[in-house]
Write a protein that holds these residues in place. Structure first.
Motif, short mmCIF file in Angstrom:
data_model
loop_
_atom_site.label_atom_id
_atom_site.label_comp_id
_atom_site.label_asym_id
_atom_site.label_seq_id
_atom_site.Cartn_x
_atom_site.Cartn_y
_atom_site.Cartn_z
N PRO A 73 -34.77 0.01 0.88
CA PRO A 73 -34.47 -0.93 1.96
C PRO A 73 -33.18 -1.69 1.71
O PRO A 73 -32.68 -1.77 0.58
N ILE A 74 -32.65 -2.28 2.75
CA ILE A 74 -31.48 -3.15 2.67
C ILE A 74 -31.92 -4.55 3.12
O ILE A 74 -33.01 -4.72 3.68
N PRO A 75 -31.11 -5.59 2.87
CA PRO A 75 -31.53 -6.95 3.24
C PRO A 75 -31.95 -7.10 4.70
O PRO A 75 -32.85 -7.89 5.00
N ALA A 76 -31.34 -6.33 5.61
CA ALA A 76 -31.71 -6.43 7.02
C ALA A 76 -33.15 -6.00 7.28
O ALA A 76 -33.72 -6.32 8.32
N LEU A 101 -34.37 -4.89 -5.08
CA LEU A 101 -32.95 -4.56 -5.04
C LEU A 101 -32.13 -5.82 -4.78
O LEU A 101 -32.54 -6.67 -3.97
N ALA A 102 -31.00 -5.94 -5.44
CA ALA A 102 -30.07 -7.05 -5.24
C ALA A 102 -28.74 -6.49 -4.76
O ALA A 102 -28.11 -5.69 -5.47
N TYR A 103 -28.33 -6.88 -3.56
CA TYR A 103 -27.09 -6.39 -2.96
C TYR A 103 -26.00 -7.46 -3.06
O TYR A 103 -26.27 -8.65 -2.93
N GLY A 104 -24.76 -7.00 -3.28
CA GLY A 104 -23.62 -7.91 -3.33
C GLY A 104 -23.35 -8.51 -4.69
O GLY A 104 -22.55 -9.45 -4.81
N VAL A 105 -23.98 -7.97 -5.74
CA VAL A 105 -23.75 -8.50 -7.08
C VAL A 105 -22.36 -8.09 -7.55
O VAL A 105 -22.03 -6.90 -7.56
N PRO A 140 -37.32 -8.76 7.24
CA PRO A 140 -38.36 -9.20 8.19
C PRO A 140 -39.43 -8.14 8.43
O PRO A 140 -40.62 -8.46 8.51
N ALA A 141 -39.02 -6.88 8.53
CA ALA A 141 -39.98 -5.80 8.76
C ALA A 141 -40.89 -5.62 7.55
O ALA A 141 -42.09 -5.36 7.68
N LEU A 142 -40.34 -5.76 6.36
CA LEU A 142 -41.14 -5.64 5.15
C LEU A 142 -42.13 -6.80 5.04
O LEU A 142 -43.29 -6.60 4.64
N ASP A 143 -41.69 -8.01 5.38
CA ASP A 143 -42.60 -9.16 5.36
C ASP A 143 -43.74 -8.97 6.37
O ASP A 143 -44.86 -9.45 6.15
N LYS A 196 -27.95 -10.93 -1.84
CA LYS A 196 -29.25 -10.96 -1.17
C LYS A 196 -30.21 -9.99 -1.84
O LYS A 196 -29.80 -8.92 -2.29
N LEU A 197 -31.48 -10.36 -1.87
CA LEU A 197 -32.49 -9.54 -2.51
C LEU A 197 -33.53 -9.07 -1.50
O LEU A 197 -33.79 -9.76 -0.49
N VAL A 198 -34.11 -7.92 -1.77
CA VAL A 198 -35.16 -7.37 -0.92
C VAL A 198 -36.11 -6.57 -1.81
O VAL A 198 -35.70 -6.03 -2.84
N SER A 199 -37.39 -6.51 -1.43
CA SER A 199 -38.36 -5.79 -2.25
C SER A 199 -39.33 -5.01 -1.37
O SER A 199 -39.56 -5.36 -0.21
N HIS A 200 -39.91 -3.96 -1.96
CA HIS A 200 -40.91 -3.17 -1.24
C HIS A 200 -41.80 -2.47 -2.26
O HIS A 200 -41.56 -2.54 -3.47
N LEU A 201 -42.85 -1.82 -1.77
CA LEU A 201 -43.75 -1.07 -2.65
C LEU A 201 -43.35 0.39 -2.70
O LEU A 201 -43.23 1.05 -1.66
#
Length: 401
Positions: free
Chosen positions: A189-192, A234-238, A195-198, A171-176
């Protein structure tokens, strides 16, 4: 092998994306693509264009009844503004009178969008592109160079994200990390947190930093200026083993850097600590290996950003991209009109204040495309079930993994 291409112009009838090498059995629907395209249009700092341009996606092949077939996936993203540009961007010759209007006083005035663009914008591809391709109208360059092309990348990245998540849970997640002069101190951040980042207009989990970023954007807008930012993905679980040390073109970090750098307005890429690692002593820049309470191998840090020697090491992959300020500055920068040879001001019709927020979503998609390609190379298989089984065998074959 995962291969992909995009085509189309910013104000053309549509953008086209095609991706080949997608395994069969992947669950994908139109709503998955639409959700990602919607994310790309969000965020503070965007101009009026995002309010009236809509991304109507059409799947032309490769998916049937919500499941991939193993055939190439072809996507069409219709331009809702196309009716305003049918003459200007027509593929076939048009009557010159079609590019003029009667202003009601007996004279003819060209519509602004119809005029040849001869005042190149500093920071864009206008001038070098026009010289390289021997064009007299910069529109023949800027329509393709436009960041509008990234809508097709986000659509294709939706396929890549599905491959990663449905095959092995990546899973991927991004932020500034920063927006203009404002830097965030928020934790990774983590994948969870997605929604808050969006939901955040600046993709930031710290309310204080978010307020400062929004205030900074307001100041720039009033001043007729623009800004950039630093995006972290960030990519988690690779799993361990994507990429290789044996050749330059098989190194995972090299491929990531190249593809992220290809995104419009990105001027620098870091993996892990990046530039900061060069300022530290070696004893503080590596990721030591220890055993946990259960005897399993683990790292005490992630300075390398999940990649060592061109190979994923099982840690989260961390990639930062520096997005330069929008080049189309409202106050209009100095330029030369190549039609007259005289000093002038660069072309300006409309502009965002900052594109760092959508750049985060775009970086997610591009990173997903790279990782999906390397994952398929590592695991093989023509279907998702085969890929999952192959990955399980690879992980079971080495107790160090």
């Amino acid at each position: 092998m995962l291969r992909w291409l995009t085509a189309g112009e910013s104000h053309g009838p549509a953008l086209v994306g095609m991706i080949d090498g997608v395994p069969a059995g992947l669950k994908l629907q139109s709503k998955d693509f639409e959700a990602e395209l919607h994310r790309r249009r969000q965020g503070a700092g965007r101009g009026a264009r995002q309010a009236f341009e809509k991304d109507r996606l059409e799947i032309l092949g490769g998916i049937r009844h919500g499941v991939t077939t193993g055939a190439p996936i072809a996507l069409l993203i219709h331009n809702s503004e196309w009716p305003k540009w049918t003459d200007v961007m027509s593929a076939d010759p048009v009557d010159p009178q079609a590019l003029k209007i009667d202003a009601g006083t007996g004279d003819e005035r060209e519509i602004a969008r119809n005029r040849p663009l001869t005042r190149p914008r500093p920071g864009h591809a206008d001038l070098p592109g026009a010289i390289k391709y021997q064009q007299q109208d910069a529109r023949n360059i800027l329509e393709r160079a436009s960041a509008r092309e990234t809508a097709a990348r986000v659509a294709l990245g939706t396929v890549a994200k599905a491959i990663l998540e449905q095959s092995c849970g990546i899973k991927l997640v991004s932020h500034l990390r920063s927006l203009g002069a404002v830097t965030s101190q928020a934790a990774e951040p983590i994948p969870a947190d997605a929604p808050a980042l969006d939901a955040s207009p600046v993709r930031c989990l710290d309310p204080q930093t978010e307020a400062e970023m929004l205030a900074h954007l307001d100041e720039l807008k009033k001043a007729g200026d623009t800004c950039g930012g630093v995006v972290e993905t960030l990519a988690y679980g690779v799993p361990i083993g994507l990429g290789s040390h044996v050749q330059h073109d098989r190194r995972l970090d090299a491929a990531i850097a190249a593809e992220i750098m290809s995104i419009q307005a990105v001027k620098a890429v870091e993996i892990g600590d990046g530039m900061e690692a060069a300022r530290r002593p070696g004893s503080q820049a590596q990721d030591e290996i220890v055993r946990d309470a259960d005897g399993n191998w683990q790292r005490v840090s992630n300075h390398a950003g999940g990649i060592e020697g061109g190979i994923s090491n099982g840690q989260p992959i961390v990639v930062r991209a520096a997005v330069k300020p929008i080049s189309t500055v409202p106050k209009a920068l100095r330029s030369i009109d190549w039609a007259t040879g005289e000093e002038s001001r660069a072309n300006h019709q409309r502009s965002d204040v900052c594109a760092a927020v959508p750049a985060a979503v775009i970086c997610e998609s591009v990173l997903a495309l790279v990782l999906a390609g390397f994952l398929l190379e590592r695991a093989g298989g023509d279907t998702i079930s085969q890929i999952k089984a192959n990955l399980e065998r690879l992980n079971a074959g080495d107790d160090r993994a």
